[in-house]
Design a protein around this motif. Sequence first.
Motif, mmCIF file in Angstrom:
data_model
loop_
_atom_site.group_PDB
_atom_site.id
_atom_site.type_symbol
_atom_site.label_atom_id
_atom_site.label_comp_id
_atom_site.label_asym_id
_atom_site.label_seq_id
_atom_site.Cartn_x
_atom_site.Cartn_y
_atom_site.Cartn_z
ATOM 1 N N ILE A 467 16.829 -37.182 124.906
ATOM 2 C CA ILE A 467 15.428 -36.863 124.571
ATOM 3 C C ILE A 467 15.116 -37.293 123.136
ATOM 4 O O ILE A 467 14.066 -37.878 122.860
ATOM 5 C CB ILE A 467 15.130 -35.357 124.789
ATOM 6 N N VAL A 468 16.046 -37.029 122.213
ATOM 7 C CA VAL A 468 15.802 -37.412 120.808
ATOM 8 C C VAL A 468 15.613 -38.930 120.709
ATOM 9 O O VAL A 468 14.703 -39.420 120.029
ATOM 10 C CB VAL A 468 16.958 -36.926 119.890
ATOM 11 N N LYS A 469 16.452 -39.675 121.427
ATOM 12 C CA LYS A 469 16.324 -41.147 121.392
ATOM 13 C C LYS A 469 14.981 -41.587 121.982
ATOM 14 O O LYS A 469 14.328 -42.494 121.466
ATOM 15 C CB LYS A 469 17.481 -41.792 122.166
ATOM 16 N N ASP A 470 14.592 -40.906 123.047
ATOM 17 C CA ASP A 470 13.309 -41.226 123.673
ATOM 18 C C ASP A 470 12.158 -40.939 122.695
ATOM 19 O O ASP A 470 11.220 -41.732 122.561
ATOM 20 C CB ASP A 470 13.177 -40.383 124.958
ATOM 21 N N LEU A 471 12.270 -39.813 121.974
ATOM 22 C CA LEU A 471 11.214 -39.469 121.008
ATOM 23 C C LEU A 471 11.185 -40.483 119.866
ATOM 24 O O LEU A 471 10.125 -40.814 119.332
ATOM 25 C CB LEU A 471 11.425 -38.048 120.471
ATOM 26 N N LYS A 472 12.363 -40.990 119.500
ATOM 27 C CA LYS A 472 12.402 -42.028 118.453
ATOM 28 C C LYS A 472 11.649 -43.278 118.917
ATOM 29 O O LYS A 472 10.962 -43.933 118.140
ATOM 30 C CB LYS A 472 13.859 -42.385 118.109
ATOM 31 N N GLU A 473 11.807 -43.598 120.193
ATOM 32 C CA GLU A 473 11.069 -44.748 120.740
ATOM 33 C C GLU A 473 9.567 -44.474 120.705
ATOM 34 O O GLU A 473 8.775 -45.327 120.310
ATOM 35 C CB GLU A 473 11.512 -45.020 122.193
ATOM 36 N N LYS A 474 9.196 -43.251 121.121
ATOM 37 C CA LYS A 474 7.766 -42.905 121.143
ATOM 38 C C LYS A 474 7.182 -42.942 119.737
ATOM 39 O O LYS A 474 6.011 -43.283 119.548
ATOM 40 C CB LYS A 474 7.570 -41.517 121.761
ATOM 41 N N PHE A 475 8.011 -42.588 118.755
ATOM 42 C CA PHE A 475 7.526 -42.586 117.367
ATOM 43 C C PHE A 475 7.027 -43.976 116.957
ATOM 44 O O PHE A 475 6.131 -44.111 116.128
ATOM 45 C CB PHE A 475 8.638 -42.105 116.420
ATOM 46 N N LEU A 501 13.587 -36.848 113.000
ATOM 47 C CA LEU A 501 14.211 -37.507 114.155
ATOM 48 C C LEU A 501 15.593 -38.050 113.792
ATOM 49 O O LEU A 501 16.556 -37.912 114.554
ATOM 50 C CB LEU A 501 13.313 -38.641 114.664
ATOM 51 N N ASP A 502 15.696 -38.648 112.598
ATOM 52 C CA ASP A 502 17.004 -39.182 112.183
ATOM 53 C C ASP A 502 18.030 -38.060 112.001
ATOM 54 O O ASP A 502 19.190 -38.190 112.387
ATOM 55 C CB ASP A 502 16.868 -39.985 110.879
ATOM 56 N N LEU A 503 17.571 -36.947 111.406
ATOM 57 C CA LEU A 503 18.508 -35.829 111.201
ATOM 58 C C LEU A 503 18.939 -35.239 112.532
ATOM 59 O O LEU A 503 20.117 -34.936 112.751
ATOM 60 C CB LEU A 503 17.860 -34.718 110.363
ATOM 61 N N ALA A 504 17.965 -35.073 113.438
ATOM 62 C CA ALA A 504 18.266 -34.478 114.744
ATOM 63 C C ALA A 504 19.327 -35.309 115.468
ATOM 64 O O ALA A 504 20.276 -34.769 116.048
ATOM 65 C CB ALA A 504 16.993 -34.396 115.581
ATOM 66 N N GLU A 505 19.185 -36.618 115.401
ATOM 67 C CA GLU A 505 20.146 -37.480 116.098
ATOM 68 C C GLU A 505 21.566 -37.249 115.558
ATOM 69 O O GLU A 505 22.533 -37.161 116.322
ATOM 70 C CB GLU A 505 19.736 -38.950 115.946
ATOM 71 N N CYS A 506 21.674 -37.128 114.230
ATOM 72 C CA CYS A 506 23.004 -36.885 113.640
ATOM 73 C C CYS A 506 23.548 -35.520 114.063
ATOM 74 O O CYS A 506 24.729 -35.392 114.406
ATOM 75 C CB CYS A 506 22.932 -36.950 112.114
ATOM 76 N N THR A 541 27.330 -42.761 109.422
ATOM 77 C CA THR A 541 26.882 -43.973 108.732
ATOM 78 C C THR A 541 25.657 -44.519 109.453
ATOM 79 O O THR A 541 25.647 -44.618 110.691
ATOM 80 C CB THR A 541 27.999 -45.048 108.759
ATOM 81 N N TYR A 542 24.638 -44.885 108.678
ATOM 82 C CA TYR A 542 23.403 -45.440 109.257
ATOM 83 C C TYR A 542 23.708 -46.770 109.941
ATOM 84 O O TYR A 542 24.506 -47.563 109.450
ATOM 85 C CB TYR A 542 22.365 -45.640 108.149
ATOM 86 N N ASN A 543 23.041 -46.994 111.074
ATOM 87 C CA ASN A 543 23.363 -48.161 111.888
ATOM 88 C C ASN A 543 22.081 -48.893 112.280
ATOM 89 O O ASN A 543 21.837 -49.134 113.459
ATOM 90 C CB ASN A 543 24.150 -47.671 113.123
ATOM 91 N N ASN A 544 21.254 -49.185 111.279
ATOM 92 C CA ASN A 544 19.999 -49.917 111.526
ATOM 93 C C ASN A 544 19.127 -49.316 112.603
ATOM 94 O O ASN A 544 18.527 -50.039 113.406
ATOM 95 C CB ASN A 544 20.317 -51.368 111.912
ATOM 96 N N GLY A 545 19.082 -48.010 112.662
ATOM 97 C CA GLY A 545 18.216 -47.342 113.641
ATOM 98 C C GLY A 545 18.888 -47.114 114.980
ATOM 99 O O GLY A 545 18.369 -46.391 115.825
ATOM 100 N N ASN A 546 20.058 -47.721 115.196
ATOM 101 C CA ASN A 546 20.800 -47.449 116.434
ATOM 102 C C ASN A 546 21.628 -46.180 116.244
ATOM 103 O O ASN A 546 21.636 -45.598 115.155
ATOM 104 C CB ASN A 546 21.721 -48.633 116.764
ATOM 105 N N THR A 547 22.357 -45.788 117.285
ATOM 106 C CA THR A 547 23.172 -44.573 117.185
ATOM 107 C C THR A 547 24.057 -44.637 115.937
ATOM 108 O O THR A 547 24.785 -45.621 115.744
ATOM 109 C CB THR A 547 24.067 -44.445 118.443
ATOM 110 N N PRO A 548 24.000 -43.615 115.069
ATOM 111 C CA PRO A 548 24.817 -43.647 113.844
ATOM 112 C C PRO A 548 26.301 -43.787 114.158
ATOM 113 O O PRO A 548 26.763 -43.386 115.229
ATOM 114 C CB PRO A 548 24.529 -42.291 113.199
ATOM 115 N N ILE A 549 27.025 -44.364 113.208
ATOM 116 C CA ILE A 549 28.474 -44.534 113.409
ATOM 117 C C ILE A 549 29.170 -43.275 112.894
ATOM 118 O O ILE A 549 28.926 -42.832 111.767
ATOM 119 C CB ILE A 549 28.980 -45.785 112.659
ATOM 120 N N LEU A 550 30.012 -42.715 113.737
ATOM 121 C CA LEU A 550 30.675 -41.455 113.413
ATOM 122 C C LEU A 550 32.120 -41.719 113.022
ATOM 123 O O LEU A 550 32.825 -42.479 113.685
ATOM 124 C CB LEU A 550 30.609 -40.572 114.665
#
Length: 567
Positions: A467-475, A501-506, A541-550
């Motif tokens: 859902i968070v990823k979907d909301l990022k797309e909607k943003f 949105l970025d924080l929620a994804e992390c 680690t930020y990944n250009n808007g894709n899923t962060p690197i853990l």
Amino acid sequence: MITKVHDVVIVGAGLAGLRAAEVSCKTVDVGIVSKVYPVRSHTVSATGALHISPAPGEDPNEYMRETIKGGDYLNDQDAVEVMAEEGFPELIRLEDMGIVFHRTISGAIIRSSPGGMTTRTATIVSSGWAQELVCTLQEQLYKRRVTFYNEFFVTSLLVKDGICRGITAYDIADGEFYVIRAKAVIIASGGGGRVYSVTSNSHICTGDGTAIAFRAGALLKDMEFVQFHPTVLYGTGILISETARVLGGYLVNAQGERFMDKYAPHFKEMAPRDVVSQGMQKEIDEGRGIEGKYIGIDLRLLRKRFRRSMNIPMFKQRFDAFAELAKNFAFVDIDKELVPVIPGEHFTMGGIKTNIWGETNVKGLFAAGECACTGVQGANREGANALTECVLFGRRAGLKAAEFIKKAELLDFPLESVNSELEKINTLLSSKGNYDVSKIRTQLQDTMWKYSSLFRNQQGLEKCLRIVKDLKEKFKDINIGDSSKTFNTALIYALELENLLDLAECIVLGALNRKEHRGAHYREDFPERDDENWLKHSLFTYNNGNTPILSYEPVIIKDFPPKAREY
Ligand SMILES: Cc1cc2nc3c(=O)[nH]c(=O)nc-3n(C[C@H](O)[C@H](O)[C@H](O)COP(=O)(O)OP(=O)(O)OC[C@H]3O[C@@H](n4cnc5c(N)ncnc54)[C@H](O)[C@@H]3O)c2cc1C
């Protein structure tokens, strides 16, 4: 576009930012940027309790042991040592600036112990509100002619070749765009509680600085660790402070049972916040909540119990505050009725990864306060340790930044980054997309509360991440509905939403990967702490808007190895 230059620019005028400014402005030129006037920073709503670690002659070990046990052994112990060593000298410095702490008639500082602790190391400012800390520090900065940029929204950090060179900011009053160049930047932008629908945090707590630093290459740490305070007023998120339980208030379920005996037989309501909140939520989830929805805090006997102390301002202040909040917001009389409470988001343990001097992995970039993660709070913060963190690590970041700039040059700033920020704002102002910002924000907050709050599991977290990823797309396809430049709150809401949105994804990603129960992170499918596999910090680690690197790094353990955690 207007350009300004300072030696050090500080993002945030809450306690951590002001403390950093107070110490650095003695030797270097400081600019301090805040999206609200300093006295509206979230710190002012704190009750003003902070730990002054053992005074000279007292043993600091017990405070450290209890802070680390409270943090479920995820605390970096070098940072806890700083708290134990520097608290008392800091109290003297704060007093010298004019901050008054509660004292007995003979002059001794009054101290008590918050939840999960037996050491009496927490003291409280005399007004009973941390506003006193903010106002006094602000006065010090006015005296030294520090430049304030109030109601300026910081949109990005200017980083090139791994070195931070300043910030971009938007003047909320008139829509002017600023580049503020600096040799060092300190982020002190507070927590991100507004990721959740139920929170004691102010509306401005949207984790902006954390997300901005993340997108500029700073590592985030332990984002899955979010504190849920046991007692926020049902339906409002307003905090009923821990003092209510320190003074003897206790929790009951729908059957009138004082249930905390089951979860923490010795400490009961005075167990750490994670233990009490999880106990309360279990009662509600298993059908023993009052009206199926909340827990009652019983304060009925308190005024009688403390009747002889009611002429002492500290007591009267507290009781009056509880009574007023309960009456105005829950329509109950604390002397006659139970006060309805539930657990609510309260504090962000994770944040921008720093060492004990506030240094991040980006050169020239420092962080302090709730937005930072020194590792001091571990998996669950103990009461009163947040303000202590703000003053001690704010001061350290200020000192270190001032030292850093002596050898640093004012570097050119990346014009392409400035242009892309300007373009982002203009695109938002003229946006005509299909999605409404407030709807995305509400859906994000409700989703995070439902799947990623007190109790988490694989299935729920996977759904949450989707859902968070979907909301990022909607943003990317929003419509802010207001193109004006004067106090455009719709624009500010949109900029904040991007950060949330970025924080929620992390948070969700960290929670999904961490397969254990540690402190505030409770996986129903992995309900035990697992030191063998999970005694480690999460790094994002930020990944250009894709899923962060853990990735992961070890916890700094010194004198306090992990033990079973019982209360
Ligand atoms: C109700 C409540 C009571 C509490 N009571 C206590 C207590 O008694 N003791 C304790 O130890 N802890 C307490 N806490 C926790 C503590 O108050 C916070 O952790 C602490 O105040 C955070 O301070 P800070 O300086 O890090 O951030 P804040 O005070 O949140 O300040 C953040 C600053 O950053 C600025 N900012 C943010 N984003 C931007 C942006 N994009 N552009 C420009 N500026 C920006 C804001 O304007 C603000 O000036 C409490 C918390 C709550 C919710």
